[in-house]
Write a protein that holds these residues in place. Sequence first.
Motif, PDB file in Angstrom:
ATOM      1  N   ASP A  97       0.867  -1.181   0.000  1.00 49.77           N
ATOM      2  CA  ASP A  97       0.000   0.000   0.000  1.00 49.77           C
ATOM      3  C   ASP A  97       0.911   1.242   0.000  1.00 49.77           C
ATOM      4  OD1 ASP A  97      -2.198   1.811   0.657  1.00 49.77           O
ATOM      5  OD2 ASP A  97      -1.431   1.727   2.722  1.00 49.77           O
TER       6      ASP A  97
ATOM      7  N   ASP B 165      -0.227   5.010   0.900  1.00 46.74           N
ATOM      8  CA  ASP B 165      -0.483   5.993   1.962  1.00 46.74           C
ATOM      9  C   ASP B 165      -0.415   5.387   3.359  1.00 46.74           C
ATOM     10  OD1 ASP B 165      -0.853   8.271   0.368  1.00 46.74           O
ATOM     11  OD2 ASP B 165      -2.904   7.678  -0.106  1.00 46.74           O
ATOM     12  N   ASN B 166       0.441   5.939   4.172  1.00 45.58           N
ATOM     13  CA  ASN B 166       0.649   5.502   5.558  1.00 45.58           C
ATOM     14  C   ASN B 166       1.191   4.075   5.653  1.00 45.58           C
ATOM     15  OD1 ASN B 166      -0.042   7.947   6.789  1.00 45.58           O
ATOM     16  ND2 ASN B 166      -2.224   7.482   6.581  1.00 45.58           N
ATOM     17  N   THR B 167       1.742   3.592   4.534  1.00 45.55           N
ATOM     18  CA  THR B 167       2.522   2.346   4.558  1.00 45.55           C
ATOM     19  C   THR B 167       3.927   2.690   4.071  1.00 45.55           C
ATOM     20  OG1 THR B 167       0.626   0.878   4.329  1.00 45.55           O
ATOM     21  CG2 THR B 167       2.761   0.015   3.626  1.00 45.55           C
TER      22      THR B 167
ATOM     23  N   ASP C 243      -1.713  -0.882   5.809  1.00 42.39           N
ATOM     24  CA  ASP C 243      -2.239  -0.475   7.119  1.00 42.39           C
ATOM     25  C   ASP C 243      -3.759  -0.586   7.225  1.00 42.39           C
ATOM     26  OD1 ASP C 243      -2.312   1.898   5.331  1.00 42.39           O
ATOM     27  OD2 ASP C 243      -3.206   2.844   7.101  1.00 42.39           O
TER      28      ASP C 243
ATOM     29  N   ASP D  33      -6.459  -3.438   2.479  1.00 38.30           N
ATOM     30  CA  ASP D  33      -5.160  -4.103   2.297  1.00 38.30           C
ATOM     31  C   ASP D  33      -5.167  -5.553   2.776  1.00 38.30           C
ATOM     32  OD1 ASP D  33      -4.061  -1.710   1.303  1.00 38.30           O
ATOM     33  OD2 ASP D  33      -3.680  -0.988   3.331  1.00 38.30           O
TER      34      ASP D  33
HETATM   35 MG   LIG Z   1      -2.830   3.072   3.715  1.00 35.31          MG
END
Ligand SMILES: [Mg+2]
Length: 220
Positions: A8, A10-12, A166, A171
Motif C-alpha cells: 500500500d 499511503d501511511n505504509t 495499514d 489491504d
Molecule cells: Mg494506507
Amino acid sequence: MPPLALFDLDNTLIDRLGAFRLWAAEFAAGRGLGQDAVRWLVRLDADGSVPMDVFFARVRERFGLAEPVGELWRDYRGRLPYLVECRGGVLAGLDRLRAAGWAVGIVTNGMADNQTGKIRRTGLAGRVDGWAISGAEGVRKPDTRLFEIAAVRCGAVLEGGWMVGDDPDKDVAGGHAAGLRTIWIDRGTGVPAPTADLAVDDVLAAVEALIRMSGGGDAR
Ligand SMILES: [Mg+2]
C-alpha cells in the motif's frame, strides 16, 4: 517467476498523515484561518477516510470559500506530492528486497495525478517494478482486480505473493481475498486488528520479514 511483494502507499510506504498535516497548516496560513482551522481540517479528514470531494465541499462551506470544490481538490492534489516523504530506510529496504529476488509493487487507492506524483517525488518510482492506482484503473481496493493489475505490471503472479498495508479492509482483507498472504502495519490508531498472517508496527519490519522469508538471498 519472482515472488511478489505488494505494498500500500499511503501511511505504509509514505507518511500520508504527516503530509496532510503540513498541507492543512499551509492551507490555513495562506488564508489566515488560524490554528483551530488546522485542527478542524485534520479531524475532518479522519486519516484519509473521507472522500476528498466530500471533504472539500465541507471545507468550502465552513470557510465560505469562493473556489469550486473541484479547484480546491485539484490544488490539494498538486501540492501533496511535494509534502510527502518516505520514512528513512524505506527506499534502501525496497532495494534490498528486490536484490533478494522479489518483484515489488504498489497498489493504492486514490486519484492518478496525486498518487503518481507521490510515487515519483519520493523516489519510489525507481524502487519498484510497477504500480496500480485505483483512479487510473477504475477499480479500487479491496477489489481483487487492482491487485491483479499490479501483479501483471510487476511481471509476477498473485499466487505465493504478499500484501503489506495499514488498512484492515482494503489491504489485509482485500489482499487475502486476492490470494495473497498479508502483513498488517499496526499504526497504533486503535482500529481492531485484522486477521493477517503477520502484524508489525512499521513497513521496515515488514520488509525485513519478507527478506528473511527468502533466506536473505536470491529467491528467484
Ligand atoms: Mg494506507
